[in-house]
Design a protein around this motif. Structure first.
Motif, PDB file in Angstrom:
ATOM      1  N   UNK A  49      -2.666  -0.441  -9.238  1.00  0.00           N
ATOM      2  CA  UNK A  49      -2.192  -1.797  -8.994  1.00  0.00           C
ATOM      3  C   UNK A  49      -2.153  -2.175  -7.506  1.00  0.00           C
ATOM      4  N   UNK A  50      -3.147  -1.721  -6.766  1.00  0.00           N
ATOM      5  CA  UNK A  50      -3.243  -2.007  -5.336  1.00  0.00           C
ATOM      6  C   UNK A  50      -4.633  -2.549  -5.063  1.00  0.00           C
ATOM      7  N   UNK A  51      -4.839  -3.114  -3.875  1.00  0.00           N
ATOM      8  CA  UNK A  51      -6.169  -3.622  -3.554  1.00  0.00           C
ATOM      9  C   UNK A  51      -7.101  -2.457  -3.212  1.00  0.00           C
ATOM     10  N   UNK A  52      -8.385  -2.719  -3.340  1.00  0.00           N
ATOM     11  CA  UNK A  52      -9.376  -1.714  -2.954  1.00  0.00           C
ATOM     12  C   UNK A  52      -9.218  -1.369  -1.475  1.00  0.00           C
ATOM     13  N   UNK A  53      -8.901  -2.383  -0.646  1.00  0.00           N
ATOM     14  CA  UNK A  53      -8.724  -2.138   0.786  1.00  0.00           C
ATOM     15  C   UNK A  53      -7.535  -1.215   1.052  1.00  0.00           C
ATOM     16  N   UNK A  54      -6.429  -1.417   0.344  1.00  0.00           N
ATOM     17  CA  UNK A  54      -5.262  -0.557   0.532  1.00  0.00           C
ATOM     18  C   UNK A  54      -5.596   0.892   0.178  1.00  0.00           C
ATOM     19  N   UNK A  55      -6.277   1.097  -0.933  1.00  0.00           N
ATOM     20  CA  UNK A  55      -6.601   2.470  -1.352  1.00  0.00           C
ATOM     21  C   UNK A  55      -7.635   3.100  -0.418  1.00  0.00           C
ATOM     22  N   UNK A  56      -8.602   2.306   0.015  1.00  0.00           N
ATOM     23  CA  UNK A  56      -9.592   2.800   0.976  1.00  0.00           C
ATOM     24  C   UNK A  56      -8.895   3.258   2.258  1.00  0.00           C
ATOM     25  N   UNK A  57      -7.976   2.416   2.772  1.00  0.00           N
ATOM     26  CA  UNK A  57      -7.254   2.752   4.008  1.00  0.00           C
ATOM     27  C   UNK A  57      -6.437   4.027   3.856  1.00  0.00           C
ATOM     28  N   UNK A  58      -5.809   4.188   2.699  1.00  0.00           N
ATOM     29  CA  UNK A  58      -4.984   5.374   2.454  1.00  0.00           C
ATOM     30  C   UNK A  58      -5.841   6.646   2.476  1.00  0.00           C
ATOM     31  N   UNK A  59      -6.966   6.637   1.761  1.00  0.00           N
ATOM     32  CA  UNK A  59      -7.829   7.823   1.695  1.00  0.00           C
ATOM     33  C   UNK A  59      -8.513   8.073   3.041  1.00  0.00           C
ATOM     34  N   UNK A  60      -8.825   7.010   3.778  1.00  0.00           N
ATOM     35  CA  UNK A  60      -9.489   7.155   5.075  1.00  0.00           C
ATOM     36  C   UNK A  60      -8.569   7.736   6.147  1.00  0.00           C
ATOM     37  N   UNK A  61      -7.258   7.691   5.931  1.00  0.00           N
ATOM     38  CA  UNK A  61      -6.291   8.170   6.919  1.00  0.00           C
ATOM     39  C   UNK A  61      -6.079   9.689   6.777  1.00  0.00           C
ATOM     40  N   UNK A  62      -7.105  10.444   7.094  1.00  0.00           N
ATOM     41  CA  UNK A  62      -7.125  11.901   6.909  1.00  0.00           C
ATOM     42  C   UNK A  62      -5.985  12.582   7.671  1.00  0.00           C
ATOM     43  N   UNK A  63      -5.638  12.063   8.830  1.00  0.00           N
ATOM     44  CA  UNK A  63      -4.573  12.660   9.643  1.00  0.00           C
ATOM     45  C   UNK A  63      -3.222  12.690   8.946  1.00  0.00           C
ATOM     46  N   UNK A  64      -3.018  11.811   7.965  1.00  0.00           N
ATOM     47  CA  UNK A  64      -1.748  11.769   7.228  1.00  0.00           C
ATOM     48  C   UNK A  64      -1.712  12.689   6.006  1.00  0.00           C
ATOM     49  N   UNK A  65      -2.804  13.321   5.660  1.00  0.00           N
ATOM     50  CA  UNK A  65      -2.859  14.137   4.442  1.00  0.00           C
ATOM     51  C   UNK A  65      -1.741  15.179   4.326  1.00  0.00           C
TER      52      UNK A  65
END
Length: 147
Positions: A11-27
């Motif tokens: 239930x989130x935007x594609x941009x929100x999920x893309x940003x989350x996965x792209x933020x490797x430093x936060x893993x």
């Protein structure tokens, strides 16, 4: 060897999920078995960005560092990862995000094999469960960030 593929509606935007996965430093903050992350380099290529990153995975008595090349494609909202160095024979993963009614669809695919036969046997037994936990961790992180 083991592969895992799944599509999940969130239930989130594609941009929100893309940003989350792209933020490797936060893993390490939320991803199971990820003890540390370090971005080694980021190279903007115009239509995509190439990032080299180290991740430290910790599972039972095993603790291994590996380096991946992460290619971020912001316009089609895709992320491709390829293995460069570490405990794997090979590893690749792909993420794709697209907006749909009520949120977005997330496609995830991973294929890898460890060099260490003992570690490969251990992960082989719990592989699908482990990959589901990884996807669930991203889902929970999205809820915490975008809730």
């Amino acid at each position: 060897m083991p592969t895992h593929s799944e599509t999940r509606k969130m239930p989130y935007t594609a941009q929100q999920m893309y940003d989350l996965v792209a933020d490797v430093g936060d893993y390490p903050k939320f991803l199971p078995w990820t003890a540390a992350a370090r971005i080694k380099s980021v190279d903007d290529k115009g239509d995509h960005t190439v990032m080299d990153a180290d991740l430290v995975i910790s599972f039972k008595v095993f603790r291994e560092r590996f380096t991946s090349r992460v290619v971020l494609w912001p316009e089609p909202k895709k992320i491709d990862t390829e293995y460069l160095d570490g405990p794997f024979k090979y590893m690749k993963s792909n993420w794709a995000f697209r907006d749909v009614d009520g949120g977005c669809e997330v496609d995830f695919f991973v294929d890898f094999e460890f060099r260490n036969r003992v570690l490969q046997k251990i992960i082989g037994v719990v592989f699908n469960e482990a990959m589901q936990r990884v996807v669930k961790a991203f889902e929970k992180r999205a809820q915490a960030l975008y809730g």
